[in-house]
Design an enzyme around this catalytic site. Structure first.
Site, mmCIF file in Angstrom:
data_model
loop_
_atom_site.group_PDB
_atom_site.id
_atom_site.type_symbol
_atom_site.label_atom_id
_atom_site.label_comp_id
_atom_site.label_asym_id
_atom_site.label_seq_id
_atom_site.Cartn_x
_atom_site.Cartn_y
_atom_site.Cartn_z
ATOM 1 N N ILE A 1 39.010 22.377 53.220
ATOM 2 C CA ILE A 1 39.342 22.894 54.555
ATOM 3 C C ILE A 1 40.483 23.875 54.301
ATOM 4 O O ILE A 1 41.444 23.569 53.580
ATOM 5 C CB ILE A 1 39.736 21.749 55.517
ATOM 6 C CG1 ILE A 1 40.165 22.260 56.895
ATOM 7 C CG2 ILE A 1 40.816 20.847 54.953
ATOM 8 C CD1 ILE A 1 40.402 21.114 57.921
ATOM 9 N N SER A 2 40.380 25.085 54.846
ATOM 10 C CA SER A 2 41.341 26.146 54.523
ATOM 11 C C SER A 2 42.726 25.868 55.106
ATOM 12 O O SER A 2 42.879 25.139 56.084
ATOM 13 C CB SER A 2 40.835 27.488 55.059
ATOM 14 O OG SER A 2 39.536 27.750 54.590
#
Ligand code: SAM
Length: 221
Positions: free
Chosen positions: A65-66
């Site tokens: 997840i960025s």
């Protein structure tokens, strides 16, 4: 005393203030969107206590997840407006699609890994984000059935701007994507489609993303 679920509100507010607003993300609708989405619900339980850290985190299927700031920077660069239709390629956990859905009218998230499609769909259902559709497939081909899009964002680094994205982009729409070799620093670019059909390209700086794998991206090793 009865134990209650951890309340992450203070951590979420601190993330928005320190990681986004103080770094120059000042658009109120973007900040409000980040305040509205519980990031802890988009990572596994073992990582929930790290959900508001200033970094990416591991998710299912060996993906990530960025970092919140990068998601915000991409949303800002894409100039997403209320009422827009947005394609997010590489929807992974569903977090970025959820944040975008608090601004745009409709978000189509496309993801090639079945496991991630299933978990993201479940999260959208549980959180009531009914303007997000998670589609399983090769996002390098876009999503013709849902086009045109006012903005296309990619959370994985491609070899070039896929032609189907340019075809499926509205006039004056923006594509924001990383371009460059997997495993190296890549260039975040913004591509705007001018009314005469030509494109304008801007470099936004160095980033590191997982590879965009598909027909118009890198080939799976
Ligand atoms: N936006 C995601 C989030 O908020 O969790 C970030 C996910 S991760 C950085 C990038 C994702 O791109 C991975 O889940 C990977 O499976 C996916 N991906 C890579 N190539 C793809 C393609 N051609 N089509 C769709 N998804 C792709």
């Amino acid at each position: 005393m009865v134990a209650t679920a951890t309340d992450f509100t203070a951590e979420r507010e601190a993330m928005v203030e320190r990681q986004l607003r103080r770094r120059g993300i000042t658009d109120g609708k973007i900040l409000d969107a980040f305040l509205a989405v519980p990031r802890e619900a988009f990572v596994g339980a073992a990582y929930a206590h790290l959900a508001y850290g200033d970094h990416p985190l591991p998710i299912e299927a060996g993906q990530t997840i960025s970092q919140p700031y990068i998601v915000a920077l991409m949303i800002e660069a894409a100039a997403i407006e209320v009422g827009d239709r947005v394609l997010e390629v590489g929807s992974g956990s569903g977090y970025a699609a959820a944040v975008i859905s608090r601004i745009a009218a409709k978000v189509v998230g496309i993801e090639r890994q079945h496991e991630l499609v299933e978990v993201a769909r479940g999260r959208m259902r549980r959180l009531g984000y009914d303007n997000v559709d998670i589609v399983e497939g090769d996002g390098t081909r876009g999503c013709a059935a849902e086009a045109p899009f006012d903005a296309i964002l990619a959370a994985a680094s491609g070899s070039h701007v896929p032609d189907p994205w340019l075809e499926q982009l509205s006039e004056c729409g923006n594509i924001v994507m990383p371009v460059g070799q997997p495993g190296w620093v890549q260039e975040l670019i913004k591509v705007t489609k001018r009314p005469d059909g030509t494109v304008e390209r801007q470099n936004l700086g160095g980033v590191r993303f997982v590879p965009l794998i598909g027909e118009e991206g890198w080939k799976n090793a």
